[in-house]
Design a protein around this motif. Structure first.
Motif, short mmCIF file in Angstrom:
data_model
loop_
_atom_site.label_atom_id
_atom_site.label_comp_id
_atom_site.label_asym_id
_atom_site.label_seq_id
_atom_site.Cartn_x
_atom_site.Cartn_y
_atom_site.Cartn_z
N VAL A 52 0.81 -1.35 -0.13
CA VAL A 52 0.31 0.66 -0.43
C VAL A 52 0.73 1.40 -0.56
N LEU A 53 2.29 1.30 0.53
CA LEU A 53 2.37 2.58 0.84
C LEU A 53 3.95 2.27 -0.06
N ASP A 54 4.65 0.94 -0.94
CA ASP A 54 5.65 1.23 -1.81
C ASP A 54 4.71 1.52 -3.38
N ALA A 55 3.33 1.27 -3.61
CA ALA A 55 3.08 1.05 -5.29
C ALA A 55 3.37 2.47 -4.78
N TYR A 56 2.95 3.48 -4.40
CA TYR A 56 2.15 4.94 -4.21
C TYR A 56 4.21 5.46 -4.27
N THR A 57 5.05 5.17 -3.12
CA THR A 57 6.54 5.55 -3.41
C THR A 57 7.13 4.79 -4.44
N LEU A 58 6.41 4.30 -4.94
CA LEU A 58 7.55 3.24 -6.38
C LEU A 58 7.19 4.29 -7.28
N ALA A 59 5.85 4.58 -8.16
CA ALA A 59 5.75 4.92 -8.72
C ALA A 59 6.03 6.23 -8.59
N LEU A 60 6.13 7.35 -7.80
CA LEU A 60 6.29 8.62 -7.53
C LEU A 60 8.19 8.49 -8.13
N ALA A 61 8.64 8.07 -7.35
CA ALA A 61 10.19 7.52 -8.15
C ALA A 61 9.81 7.54 -9.20
N SER A 62 9.81 6.44 -10.34
CA SER A 62 9.75 5.83 -11.08
C SER A 62 9.57 7.20 -12.11
N VAL A 63 8.61 7.39 -11.90
CA VAL A 63 8.19 8.40 -13.32
C VAL A 63 7.96 10.08 -13.15
N VAL A 64 8.71 11.03 -12.07
CA VAL A 64 8.87 11.29 -11.76
C VAL A 64 9.45 12.81 -12.04
N LEU A 65 11.04 12.15 -13.11
CA LEU A 65 11.99 12.18 -13.72
C LEU A 65 11.20 12.88 -15.33
N THR A 66 10.47 11.59 -15.81
CA THR A 66 9.97 11.59 -17.04
C THR A 66 8.83 12.44 -16.98
N ALA A 67 7.95 12.47 -16.16
CA ALA A 67 7.19 13.94 -16.13
C ALA A 67 7.99 15.31 -16.29
N GLY A 68 8.80 15.74 -15.73
CA GLY A 68 9.21 16.59 -15.60
C GLY A 68 9.65 16.84 -17.30
N SER A 69 9.97 15.90 -18.19
CA SER A 69 10.76 15.77 -19.62
C SER A 69 9.35 16.51 -20.44
N LEU A 70 8.25 15.11 -19.81
CA LEU A 70 6.50 15.56 -20.64
C LEU A 70 6.21 16.66 -20.74
N ALA A 71 6.86 17.67 -19.44
CA ALA A 71 5.85 18.43 -19.20
C ALA A 71 6.38 19.93 -20.12
N ASP A 72 8.23 19.63 -20.37
CA ASP A 72 8.64 20.94 -20.91
C ASP A 72 8.23 20.56 -22.59
N ARG A 73 7.93 19.38 -22.53
CA ARG A 73 7.28 19.54 -24.11
C ARG A 73 5.96 19.91 -24.46
N TYR A 74 5.08 19.43 -23.47
CA TYR A 74 3.86 19.56 -23.95
C TYR A 74 3.44 21.01 -23.06
N GLY A 75 3.36 20.48 -22.23
CA GLY A 75 3.49 22.13 -21.31
C GLY A 75 2.63 21.63 -19.75
N ARG A 76 3.44 22.98 -18.50
CA ARG A 76 3.85 22.06 -17.62
C ARG A 76 2.26 22.08 -16.87
N ARG A 77 1.85 23.10 -17.33
CA ARG A 77 -0.07 23.51 -17.02
C ARG A 77 -0.69 22.08 -17.20
N LYS A 78 -0.73 21.95 -18.36
CA LYS A 78 -1.43 20.46 -18.57
C LYS A 78 -0.88 19.32 -18.43
N LEU A 79 0.42 19.91 -18.35
CA LEU A 79 1.17 17.98 -17.48
C LEU A 79 0.46 17.78 -15.90
#
Length: 448
Positions: free
Chosen positions: A36-63
């Motif tokens: 219950v705890l690790d599913a949340y922290t794992l997803a957050l840790a794994s995706v946050v870097l790519t999320a920043g790249s997607l936001a830079d490309r497609y729009g930060r407010r949109k993401l």
């Protein structure tokens, strides 16, 4: 931004207090509670870097709007979960939404507040929100669980999320990088796979033993995938984690120290909550209140640490903070027993949280002491280190827990957490050792 940050940080802290009640209601065991705890922290840790790249490309407010929507909807799904499996799935989706929100929050603040004075005030409020969320999280989680039920630990996010989404769509200005980097898909796949295999192997080692075939296979896969991730990042023309940044020993030391305090101290909270409620017999709200004095000490020490900037080397504060956190865990381990008093519960925890208060401002300052062009990337790397530390720490320390002797197991967990913190402290002393000609209080030179 502050409201969004509060709910995504609260969801790390409040769930700990609700776990024993949740375990009884969903008729599950400790092994599944860890997910219950690790599913949340794992997803957050794994995706946050790519999320920043997607936001830079497609729009930060949109993401950001997408993240708020995903987080809010998955919070409602978590509250409606009728089984532990559905709850874990909802928590994983919630972690993805949190990553989208967290990855762009500082960039959106920087775009909204243009002058240095405005940004200083905005970032101070942002940091205070994170600290207050952790300070109030255990009590809020206990209060909601006791008064309204564990479902409200998640449902409370829904009205806040709706308000945040309305403000986002009507008030926030869009921004993006005019020359965004390529999305590192191979790096993302190997990072997610490697972290998941590592946590899966460690969690199952507690249940099936280190020699079982699934555990050996998972740990071998983790080693291979994480090695592949490092190779991909070293050879890619557009890596999600430029390994050149780690040539700066202080930047590398900040990430190592962040992982050490997360894996050594913060990952113990789930086991502390189980001890307080299952062994000591505290209600969820009483258990949450046990942690409040220490978290308030953390806030006061963090505020006081700002006055030491320029007078004390950051490495001293980082290593000293980790050392205090380890000392507090040793004290707790020595005092833990089924009949220990409320005051005895406080001693070690307050010492550990005082160390955390010294640690956090210094390590964040070093981790973000990079050229402005890579400030967002450095923030993502630092958050990945922290969240991955929590996820791996919960799984690794869980191998020491026996449901037949929770008090004795918690002693072992505290000693192991103290050892992790001590290793991090010595590593910090080595990596942050003064260089000839470096003035007192100087931070790391710019990372390449």
């Amino acid at each position: 931004m502050l409201a969004a940050t509060a709910i995504l940080m609260l969801d790390i802290a409040v769930v700990n207090t609700a776990l024993p009640t949740l375990q009884a209601d969903l008729d599950t065991d400790l092994h599944m509670l860890k997910w219950v705890l690790d599913a949340y922290t794992l997803a957050l840790a794994s995706v946050v870097l790519t999320a920043g790249s997607l936001a830079d490309r497609y729009g930060r407010r949109k993401l950001f709007a997408l993240g708020v929507t995903v987080f809010t909807a998955s919070s409602a799904a978590a509250a409606a979960s009728g089984s532990i499996e559905l709850l874990i799935a909802a928590r994983a989706v919630q972690g993805i939404g949190a990553a989208l929100m967290f990855a762009v929050s500082l960039a959106l603040l920087s775009h909204a507040f243009r002058t240095p004075q405005e940004r200083t005030g905005a970032f101070a409020a942002y940091g205070a929100t994170i600290g207050a969320s952790f300070a109030l999280g255990p009590f809020v989680g206990g209060l909601l669980t006791e008064v309204a039920g564990w479902e409200w630990v998640f449902l409370v996010n829904v009205p806040i999320g709706i308000v945040v989404l309305v403000i986002c769509l009507t008030r926030l200005a869009e921004s993006r990088d005019p020359n965004p980097p390529k999305i590192d898909i191979p790096g993302q796949i190997t990072l997610v796979g490697g972290l998941f295999a590592l946590v899966y192997g460690l969690l199952n080692a507690a249940e099936e033993g280190w020699g079982s075939s699934p555990v050996v296979a998972a740990l071998a896969a983790a080693a291979g995938l994480l090695a592949a991730f490092i190779y991909i990042e070293a050879t890619s023309s557009a890596p999600m984690v430029p390994l050149g940044m780690f040539r700066n020993p202080r930047f590398a030391g900040a990430q190592l120290a962040a992982m050490a305090i997360s894996a050594g101290l913060f990952s113990t909270f789930i086991y502390i909550m189980i001890f307080l409620q299952d062994v000591k017999g505290y209600s969820p709200m009483e258990a949450g209140l046990v942690l409040v004095p220490g978290t308030m000490v953390n806030l006061f020490c963090a505020a006081g640490t700002a006055k030491l900037a320029g007078k004390v080397q950051p490495g001293v504060l980082i290593a000293g903070g980790l050392g205090l956190a380890s000392l507090g865990m040793v004290i707790s381990a020595l005092l833990i027993s089924p009949d220990m008093s409320w005051l005895e519960l406080q001693i070690g925890f307050i010492v550990s949280m005082a160390g955390t208060g010294l640690f956090n401002p210094a390590v964040s300052a070093v981790a973000l002491d990079v050229p402005e062009r890579v400030a967002g990337l450095a923030t993502g790397i630092h958050d990945t280190a922290r969240q991955a530390g929590v996820a791996v720490g919960i799984a690794a320390l869980g191998t020491l827990v026996s449901t037949g002797d929770i008090a004795g197991s918690l002693q072992d967990v505290m000693y192991a957490g103290a050892a992790i913190g001590a290793v991090g402290a010595f590593a910090a002393l080595f990596l942050f050792r003064p260089r000839p000609g470096t003035p007192v209080g100087a931070l790391a030179p710019e990372a390449a």
